[in-house]
Write a protein that holds these residues in place. Sequence first.
Motif, PDB file in Angstrom:
ATOM      1  N   ALA A 160       0.877  -1.183   0.000  1.00 43.94           N
ATOM      2  CA  ALA A 160       0.000   0.000   0.000  1.00 43.94           C
ATOM      3  C   ALA A 160       0.906   1.223   0.000  1.00 43.94           C
ATOM      4  O   ALA A 160       2.014   1.189   0.548  1.00 43.94           O
ATOM      5  CB  ALA A 160      -0.906   0.004   1.220  1.00 43.94           C
ATOM      6  N   ARG A 161       0.452   2.313  -0.607  1.00 43.87           N
ATOM      7  CA  ARG A 161       1.300   3.497  -0.748  1.00 43.87           C
ATOM      8  C   ARG A 161       0.514   4.769  -0.484  1.00 43.87           C
ATOM      9  O   ARG A 161      -0.638   4.887  -0.862  1.00 43.87           O
ATOM     10  CB  ARG A 161       1.901   3.550  -2.153  1.00 43.87           C
ATOM     11  CG  ARG A 161       2.845   4.713  -2.374  1.00 43.87           C
ATOM     12  CD  ARG A 161       3.566   4.607  -3.704  1.00 43.87           C
ATOM     13  NE  ARG A 161       2.659   4.819  -4.833  1.00 43.87           N
ATOM     14  CZ  ARG A 161       3.049   4.792  -6.105  1.00 43.87           C
ATOM     15  NH1 ARG A 161       4.324   4.526  -6.386  1.00 43.87           N
ATOM     16  NH2 ARG A 161       2.193   5.011  -7.076  1.00 43.87           N
ATOM     17  N   VAL A 211       2.591  -2.245  -6.010  1.00 40.40           N
ATOM     18  CA  VAL A 211       1.619  -1.456  -5.259  1.00 40.40           C
ATOM     19  C   VAL A 211       0.210  -1.798  -5.754  1.00 40.40           C
ATOM     20  O   VAL A 211      -0.084  -1.667  -6.949  1.00 40.40           O
ATOM     21  CB  VAL A 211       1.879   0.051  -5.420  1.00 40.40           C
ATOM     22  CG1 VAL A 211       0.813   0.865  -4.688  1.00 40.40           C
ATOM     23  CG2 VAL A 211       3.268   0.407  -4.901  1.00 40.40           C
ATOM     24  N   VAL A 212      -0.650  -2.219  -4.833  1.00 48.91           N
ATOM     25  CA  VAL A 212      -2.019  -2.592  -5.206  1.00 48.91           C
ATOM     26  C   VAL A 212      -3.072  -1.718  -4.519  1.00 48.91           C
ATOM     27  O   VAL A 212      -4.262  -1.817  -4.817  1.00 48.91           O
ATOM     28  CB  VAL A 212      -2.299  -4.079  -4.894  1.00 48.91           C
ATOM     29  CG1 VAL A 212      -1.373  -4.980  -5.677  1.00 48.91           C
ATOM     30  CG2 VAL A 212      -2.168  -4.350  -3.392  1.00 48.91           C
ATOM     31  N   PHE A 213      -2.623  -0.853  -3.578  1.00 53.07           N
ATOM     32  CA  PHE A 213      -3.558   0.044  -2.904  1.00 53.07           C
ATOM     33  C   PHE A 213      -2.866   1.377  -2.658  1.00 53.07           C
ATOM     34  O   PHE A 213      -1.734   1.415  -2.177  1.00 53.07           O
ATOM     35  CB  PHE A 213      -4.024  -0.546  -1.571  1.00 53.07           C
ATOM     36  CG  PHE A 213      -4.946   0.363  -0.796  1.00 53.07           C
ATOM     37  CD1 PHE A 213      -6.274   0.509  -1.168  1.00 53.07           C
ATOM     38  CD2 PHE A 213      -4.486   1.091   0.289  1.00 53.07           C
ATOM     39  CE1 PHE A 213      -7.126   1.356  -0.467  1.00 53.07           C
ATOM     40  CE2 PHE A 213      -5.329   1.940   0.992  1.00 53.07           C
ATOM     41  CZ  PHE A 213      -6.652   2.063   0.608  1.00 53.07           C
ATOM     42  N   ALA A 219      -5.199  -0.019   6.338  1.00 50.74           N
ATOM     43  CA  ALA A 219      -5.218  -1.083   5.325  1.00 50.74           C
ATOM     44  C   ALA A 219      -4.110  -2.096   5.582  1.00 50.74           C
ATOM     45  O   ALA A 219      -4.330  -3.315   5.482  1.00 50.74           O
ATOM     46  CB  ALA A 219      -5.073  -0.474   3.933  1.00 50.74           C
ATOM     47  N   VAL A 220      -2.920  -1.613   5.931  1.00 50.90           N
ATOM     48  CA  VAL A 220      -1.794  -2.511   6.192  1.00 50.90           C
ATOM     49  C   VAL A 220      -2.065  -3.363   7.431  1.00 50.90           C
ATOM     50  O   VAL A 220      -1.808  -4.571   7.440  1.00 50.90           O
ATOM     51  CB  VAL A 220      -0.491  -1.708   6.360  1.00 50.90           C
ATOM     52  CG1 VAL A 220       0.642  -2.596   6.869  1.00 50.90           C
ATOM     53  CG2 VAL A 220      -0.095  -1.061   5.036  1.00 50.90           C
ATOM     54  N   LEU A 232       2.099  -4.576   2.788  1.00 51.97           N
ATOM     55  CA  LEU A 232       3.158  -3.852   3.470  1.00 51.97           C
ATOM     56  C   LEU A 232       3.064  -2.388   3.078  1.00 51.97           C
ATOM     57  O   LEU A 232       2.461  -2.052   2.056  1.00 51.97           O
ATOM     58  CB  LEU A 232       4.536  -4.404   3.097  1.00 51.97           C
ATOM     59  CG  LEU A 232       5.002  -5.671   3.842  1.00 51.97           C
ATOM     60  CD1 LEU A 232       4.270  -6.896   3.327  1.00 51.97           C
ATOM     61  CD2 LEU A 232       6.516  -5.856   3.696  1.00 51.97           C
ATOM     62  N   GLY A 233       3.648  -1.515   3.879  1.00 59.12           N
ATOM     63  CA  GLY A 233       3.617  -0.097   3.568  1.00 59.12           C
ATOM     64  C   GLY A 233       4.816   0.629   4.137  1.00 59.12           C
ATOM     65  O   GLY A 233       5.458   0.158   5.077  1.00 59.12           O
TER      66      GLY A 233
END
Length: 305
Positions: free
Chosen positions: A200-201, A225-227, A238-239, A245-246
């Motif tokens: 996630a980013r 990156v998927v989110f 979300a993580v 991971l973030g």
Amino acid sequence: MMANLQDLKKFDLNLLVIFECVYLHRSVSKAAEALFLTPSAISQSIQRLRNQLNDPLFLREGKGITPTTVADNLHIYLEDNLQQLEQTIRVVQGAPQRKNFIIYCSTFMGFEFLSPLAEKFCRQLGYELIHYDMAVAPNSAEDLLTYRKADLIIGNTPVINHSVICTPFMVAKPTLVCSKDHPRIGDSATLEDLQKEKFARITGIEEGLRQYQVKSSEAFPEREVVFQSDSPITVMSAVGQSELLGIIGERGYERFNEVFNLKRVNTQMPLPTLDFYLMYNRFALQSSAFKLLLENINQRLATLV
């Protein structure tokens, strides 16, 4: 000493207001927007003032303009006098002084620096603090400050503008995080381990944040990156509730790791830091209340460093 009213009558004082606006913005077009006039009207006014003062006032320099010595001296005399004239008109008209400060910064910056002092500051001075999230601001920091839509900004993109004071504020150190319950990632991970995971980013429209994302991608080019979200809180949530991971700020992790079920992942992967800048229009310093606001924010920063 009494002013010579006959001489003043011969002089269009509006030209001085237009001159000061052009001087501060270093741009005819920006001065036109700020004063709700056309660029042609601004140019004609500056030409009239040039004729009266027998000086070019502004010279072309690349894509911008630079003031002459006469223009610099005129600005020095006008800076305080126009402010005093504005205050005098307000008093005579009975218009109340604005009693709020508009501040743009990220939600997390607002949480760290504005929330603790808001009640105290407002109770002491009777001012209202109005916060907007810089991550979703429709305008750039430069436009917000130049056109006085914001009093203060804490952002990632430094503003280089004569009318704006911009100083380094803080450096956010990044940390890699995942859920405490992550089935594959422990307290440490190799680059090979991370390349198998999804991320996630935190995103945003600020140029400084975009440049940071480019540096992060260069440091970890295989990251999938998927989110994405412009809210650090949403990314942390979300993580903490998934196998994603973030990369978040160290202070965000320290404050929210228990809330969002996060753990730090130690890795040899080099991560770039994220710079923040404190920016405000130099005219704001004429307000003692604004100076106190700056002092409070810097005092808060000192307790966090």
